[in-house]
Design a protein around this motif. Structure first.
Motif, PDB file in Angstrom:
ATOM      1  N   ASP A 160       0.812  -1.220   0.000  1.00 48.04           N
ATOM      2  CA  ASP A 160       0.000   0.000   0.000  1.00 48.04           C
ATOM      3  C   ASP A 160       0.846   1.271   0.000  1.00 48.04           C
ATOM      4  OD1 ASP A 160       0.988   0.106   2.580  1.00 48.04           O
ATOM      5  OD2 ASP A 160      -0.966  -0.124   3.562  1.00 48.04           O
ATOM      6  N   GLY A 161       2.169   1.146   0.046  1.00 47.01           N
ATOM      7  CA  GLY A 161       3.038   2.309  -0.005  1.00 47.01           C
ATOM      8  C   GLY A 161       3.101   3.108   1.281  1.00 47.01           C
ATOM      9  N   GLN A 162       2.526   2.590   2.370  1.00 46.28           N
ATOM     10  CA  GLN A 162       2.519   3.326   3.623  1.00 46.28           C
ATOM     11  C   GLN A 162       3.705   3.004   4.523  1.00 46.28           C
ATOM     12  OE1 GLN A 162       0.169   5.803   4.183  1.00 46.28           O
ATOM     13  NE2 GLN A 162      -0.121   5.259   2.018  1.00 46.28           N
ATOM     14  N   GLU A 163       4.311   1.845   4.283  1.00 50.71           N
ATOM     15  CA  GLU A 163       5.463   1.443   5.077  1.00 50.71           C
ATOM     16  C   GLU A 163       6.604   1.063   4.151  1.00 50.71           C
ATOM     17  OE1 GLU A 163       4.664  -0.627   9.070  1.00 50.71           O
ATOM     18  OE2 GLU A 163       3.101  -1.428   7.735  1.00 50.71           O
ATOM     19  N   ILE A 164       7.796   1.113   4.696  1.00 53.86           N
ATOM     20  CA  ILE A 164       8.967   0.701   3.953  1.00 53.86           C
ATOM     21  C   ILE A 164       9.795  -0.207   4.857  1.00 53.86           C
ATOM     22  CG2 ILE A 164      10.324   2.748   4.586  1.00 53.86           C
ATOM     23  CD1 ILE A 164      11.328   2.704   1.636  1.00 53.86           C
ATOM     24  N   ALA A 165      10.079  -1.406   4.368  1.00 50.17           N
ATOM     25  CA  ALA A 165      10.799  -2.407   5.153  1.00 50.17           C
ATOM     26  C   ALA A 165      12.274  -2.368   4.802  1.00 50.17           C
ATOM     27  CB  ALA A 165      10.225  -3.791   4.892  1.00 50.17           C
ATOM     28  N   PHE A 166      13.100  -2.643   5.791  1.00 54.23           N
ATOM     29  CA  PHE A 166      14.541  -2.674   5.547  1.00 54.23           C
ATOM     30  C   PHE A 166      15.202  -3.639   6.515  1.00 54.23           C
ATOM     31  CE2 PHE A 166      13.616   0.786   8.470  1.00 54.23           C
ATOM     32  CZ  PHE A 166      14.553   0.652   9.491  1.00 54.23           C
ATOM     33  N   VAL A 167      16.376  -4.099   6.109  1.00 55.01           N
ATOM     34  CA  VAL A 167      17.136  -5.036   6.914  1.00 55.01           C
ATOM     35  C   VAL A 167      18.299  -4.295   7.558  1.00 55.01           C
ATOM     36  CG1 VAL A 167      18.616  -7.073   6.870  1.00 55.01           C
ATOM     37  CG2 VAL A 167      16.507  -7.026   5.515  1.00 55.01           C
ATOM     38  N   ARG A 168      18.399  -4.408   8.878  1.00 50.53           N
ATOM     39  CA  ARG A 168      19.523  -3.840   9.610  1.00 50.53           C
ATOM     40  C   ARG A 168      20.053  -4.889  10.564  1.00 50.53           C
ATOM     41  NH1 ARG A 168      18.137   0.335  13.930  1.00 50.53           N
ATOM     42  NH2 ARG A 168      17.954  -1.623  15.064  1.00 50.53           N
ATOM     43  N   SER A 178       3.542   7.553   7.866  1.00 53.49           N
ATOM     44  CA  SER A 178       2.515   8.453   8.402  1.00 53.49           C
ATOM     45  C   SER A 178       2.737   8.729   9.883  1.00 53.49           C
ATOM     46  CB  SER A 178       1.115   7.857   8.186  1.00 53.49           C
ATOM     47  OG  SER A 178       0.837   7.719   6.814  1.00 53.49           O
ATOM     48  N   THR A 179       3.069   7.696  10.646  1.00 52.50           N
ATOM     49  CA  THR A 179       3.221   7.855  12.095  1.00 52.50           C
ATOM     50  C   THR A 179       4.665   8.123  12.510  1.00 52.50           C
ATOM     51  OG1 THR A 179       3.602   5.491  12.480  1.00 52.50           O
ATOM     52  CG2 THR A 179       1.305   6.249  12.409  1.00 52.50           C
ATOM     53  N   GLY A 180       5.625   7.782  11.629  1.00 53.37           N
ATOM     54  CA  GLY A 180       7.029   7.938  11.985  1.00 53.37           C
ATOM     55  C   GLY A 180       7.546   6.851  12.905  1.00 53.37           C
ATOM     56  N   ILE A 181       6.752   5.810  13.103  1.00 58.56           N
ATOM     57  CA  ILE A 181       7.133   4.734  14.013  1.00 58.56           C
ATOM     58  C   ILE A 181       7.800   3.602  13.242  1.00 58.56           C
ATOM     59  CG2 ILE A 181       6.255   2.952  15.593  1.00 58.56           C
ATOM     60  CD1 ILE A 181       4.013   4.906  16.333  1.00 58.56           C
ATOM     61  N   THR A 182       8.926   3.128  13.755  1.00 60.90           N
ATOM     62  CA  THR A 182       9.605   1.965  13.197  1.00 60.90           C
ATOM     63  C   THR A 182       9.319   0.767  14.086  1.00 60.90           C
ATOM     64  OG1 THR A 182      11.389   3.296  12.234  1.00 60.90           O
ATOM     65  CG2 THR A 182      11.830   0.953  12.564  1.00 60.90           C
ATOM     66  N   ARG A 183       8.839  -0.309  13.487  1.00 64.83           N
ATOM     67  CA  ARG A 183       8.497  -1.498  14.254  1.00 64.83           C
ATOM     68  C   ARG A 183       9.338  -2.684  13.791  1.00 64.83           C
ATOM     69  NH1 ARG A 183       4.920  -4.896  11.410  1.00 64.83           N
ATOM     70  NH2 ARG A 183       4.146  -3.984   9.464  1.00 64.83           N
ATOM     71  N   GLN A 184       9.456  -3.632  14.649  1.00 67.42           N
ATOM     72  CA  GLN A 184      10.222  -4.838  14.354  1.00 67.42           C
ATOM     73  C   GLN A 184       9.300  -5.912  13.805  1.00 67.42           C
ATOM     74  OE1 GLN A 184      13.376  -6.404  17.173  1.00 67.42           O
ATOM     75  NE2 GLN A 184      11.818  -8.001  17.389  1.00 67.42           N
ATOM     76  N   ILE A 185       9.680  -6.496  12.680  1.00 69.94           N
ATOM     77  CA  ILE A 185       8.936  -7.612  12.111  1.00 69.94           C
ATOM     78  C   ILE A 185       9.591  -8.931  12.487  1.00 69.94           C
ATOM     79  CG2 ILE A 185       8.155  -8.708   9.971  1.00 69.94           C
ATOM     80  CD1 ILE A 185       8.038  -5.942   8.705  1.00 69.94           C
ATOM     81  N   LEU A 186      10.911  -8.946  12.447  1.00 73.69           N
ATOM     82  CA  LEU A 186      11.646 -10.182  12.649  1.00 73.69           C
ATOM     83  C   LEU A 186      13.022  -9.848  13.215  1.00 73.69           C
ATOM     84  CD1 LEU A 186      11.431 -13.261  12.046  1.00 73.69           C
ATOM     85  CD2 LEU A 186      12.480 -12.787   9.819  1.00 73.69           C
ATOM     86  N   THR A 187      13.514 -10.673  14.119  1.00 67.31           N
ATOM     87  CA  THR A 187      14.846 -10.451  14.669  1.00 67.31           C
ATOM     88  C   THR A 187      15.520 -11.792  14.945  1.00 67.31           C
ATOM     89  OG1 THR A 187      16.111  -9.276  16.371  1.00 67.31           O
ATOM     90  CG2 THR A 187      14.104 -10.411  17.089  1.00 67.31           C
ATOM     91  N   GLY A 188      16.851 -11.741  15.039  1.00 64.48           N
ATOM     92  CA  GLY A 188      17.603 -12.937  15.371  1.00 64.48           C
ATOM     93  C   GLY A 188      17.735 -13.916  14.241  1.00 64.48           C
ATOM     94  N   GLU A 189      17.445 -13.467  13.019  1.00 67.77           N
ATOM     95  CA  GLU A 189      17.523 -14.353  11.873  1.00 67.77           C
ATOM     96  C   GLU A 189      18.558 -13.802  10.889  1.00 67.77           C
ATOM     97  OE1 GLU A 189      15.896 -17.108  11.902  1.00 67.77           O
ATOM     98  OE2 GLU A 189      14.447 -16.748  13.492  1.00 67.77           O
ATOM     99  N   GLY A 190      18.595 -14.381   9.690  1.00 67.00           N
ATOM    100  CA  GLY A 190      19.487 -13.894   8.657  1.00 67.00           C
ATOM    101  C   GLY A 190      20.622 -14.869   8.394  1.00 67.00           C
ATOM    102  N   PRO A 191      21.535 -14.522   7.474  1.00 64.09           N
ATOM    103  CA  PRO A 191      21.538 -13.275   6.716  1.00 64.09           C
ATOM    104  C   PRO A 191      20.396 -13.213   5.715  1.00 64.09           C
ATOM    105  CG  PRO A 191      23.182 -14.760   5.846  1.00 64.09           C
ATOM    106  CD  PRO A 191      22.649 -15.416   7.086  1.00 64.09           C
ATOM    107  N   PHE A 192      20.010 -11.972   5.363  1.00 68.30           N
ATOM    108  CA  PHE A 192      18.889 -11.740   4.470  1.00 68.30           C
ATOM    109  C   PHE A 192      19.393 -11.457   3.062  1.00 68.30           C
ATOM    110  CE2 PHE A 192      17.463 -10.476   8.701  1.00 68.30           C
ATOM    111  CZ  PHE A 192      16.253 -11.135   8.806  1.00 68.30           C
ATOM    112  N   TRP A 193      18.646 -11.953   2.075  1.00 68.66           N
ATOM    113  CA  TRP A 193      19.013 -11.754   0.673  1.00 68.66           C
ATOM    114  C   TRP A 193      17.764 -11.433  -0.143  1.00 68.66           C
ATOM    115  CZ3 TRP A 193      24.164 -11.604   0.018  1.00 68.66           C
ATOM    116  CH2 TRP A 193      24.955 -12.242   0.979  1.00 68.66           C
ATOM    117  N   GLY A 194      17.254 -10.216   0.037  1.00 69.57           N
ATOM    118  CA  GLY A 194      16.115  -9.752  -0.744  1.00 69.57           C
ATOM    119  C   GLY A 194      14.786 -10.058  -0.094  1.00 69.57           C
ATOM    120  N   GLY A 195      13.758  -9.268  -0.463  1.00 75.05           N
ATOM    121  CA  GLY A 195      12.418  -9.458   0.096  1.00 75.05           C
ATOM    122  C   GLY A 195      11.344  -8.873  -0.784  1.00 75.05           C
TER     123      GLY A 195
END
Length: 336
Positions: A160-168, A178-195
């Motif tokens: 929907d273009g309202q959020e942008i996901a990234f790997v750190r 819209s809210t300026g809030i960053t939330r966690q979707i997943l942690t303790g995994e990886g390495p990541f190669w595209g999504g």
């Protein structure tokens, strides 16, 4: 074709329909227009050019910047084009009137329009592959640096273009614009190669050599596809097709003692019945009835496909050369 088989003529190659000539430097980027009728290219010669996709005729040359143009991407409406490089990222309309996004202190990479066409995102370079993430809404003048994105490689938009996901580090995060809030979707995994993020709220990830799915709201990742011993050794770069059920991904296979990349397709309903679409190819994306992919020798290529059966139609179309090929980072992550 039955699942598990390769399409006839799927080996990358074939007859070149025509060659786009006109740039005086290496081609750095390429993009299909949303209607599939035009191609845009950017080059080290400091120009971007528009081409008729059916004839190869040059339609327009966009000038006005000095130096390397590394980014080129269409807006979803097809009436604007991001094409620039260095510390400037202009937005052009078809009448050559540029809206210049300037003021950056480092090169800008990997520009992506949001699916709703209201925002443009890009990475500002920090190293060979890493950067920080910036977003601008087109009806505003201010650039916003997304917090906590220094050093990222991967990012992708929500459907929907309202959020942008990234790997750190070992985390998958999502920032709500819209809210300026960053939330966690997943942690303790990886390495990541595209999504890739579907309209159904499912995120596919290339992770540790396999394809996983995780709810966009967060949760435990579920494996979708793992390498098969004796067949494949690595899966990465998943990308949903428009139906949000099937997806493309890159695999590595052993052939005659060599590791070769292939583009495969699978269905979330039964991912075990994946099949090969194109050999010696990587990081495929759907674009207006075409698959756009990189080859192992650095050629950016497009191939018409049937949207339902995904059978290949005609011969591959060479778009540009000199791209950096890497089956895990992506088939055309940048120019050498």
């Amino acid at each position: 074709l039955p699942w598990g088989s390769s399409s006839p003529g799927a080996e990358a190659g074939g007859e070149v329909l025509f060659t786009l000539t006109g740039h005086d430097g290496e081609v750095r980027g390429v993009a299909w227009s949303p209607d599939g009728e035009r191609l845009a290219t950017s080059s080290a010669d400091g120009t971007a050019r528009l081409w008729d996709a059916s004839t190869g005729e040059e339609l327009l040359v966009l000038r006005g910047l000095s130096g390397d143009m590394r980014n080129v991407v269409w807006s979803p409406s097809g009436d604007r084009l991001v094409a620039g490089g260095g510390t400037i990222l202009p937005i052009w309309d078809v009448s050559r009137r540029p809206l210049r996004l300037s003021g950056h202190t480092a090169d800008v990479w990997d520009a992506q329009w949001s699916p709703d066409g209201r925002r443009i995102a890009f990475r500002q370079a920090h190293g060979s592959f890493t950067g920080s993430l910036w977003v601008r809404q087109l009806d505003q003048f201010e650039f916003i640096e997304i917090p906590e994105t220094h050093g990222i490689i991967w990012y992708f938009w929500s459907a929907d273009g309202q959020e942008i996901a990234f790997v750190r580090d070992d985390q998958l995060l999502a920032h709500n614009l819209s809210t300026g809030i960053t939330r966690q979707i997943l942690t303790g995994e990886g390495p990541f190669w595209g999504g890739s993020w579907s309209d159904q709220g499912v995120i596919l990830l290339g992770m540790a050599g396999s394809i996983y799915r995780v709810p966009a709201s967060g949760g435990t990742p579920e494996i979708v596809l793992a390498p098969e011993e004796g067949k494949t050794s690595w899966h990465s770069n998943p990308s949903f097709l428009p139906d949000d059920e099937r997806f493309l991904f890159t695999s590595e296979v052993e052939e005659a003692g060599n590791t070769l990349p292939i583009v495969q397709v699978a269905d979330l309903a039964d991912p075990s019945r994946s099949r090969t679409l194109i050999k010696r190819a990587m990081d495929a994306r759907w674009s207006n009835g075409h698959l756009v992919y990189g080859t192992e020798d650095g050629v950016l290529t497009a191939q018409r496909v049937d949207p339902d059966s995904l059978e290949l139609i005609g011969t591959p179309f060479e778009i540009g050369r000199g791209m950096r090929a890497d089956s895990r980072f992506g088939g055309y992550v940048g120019a050498d």
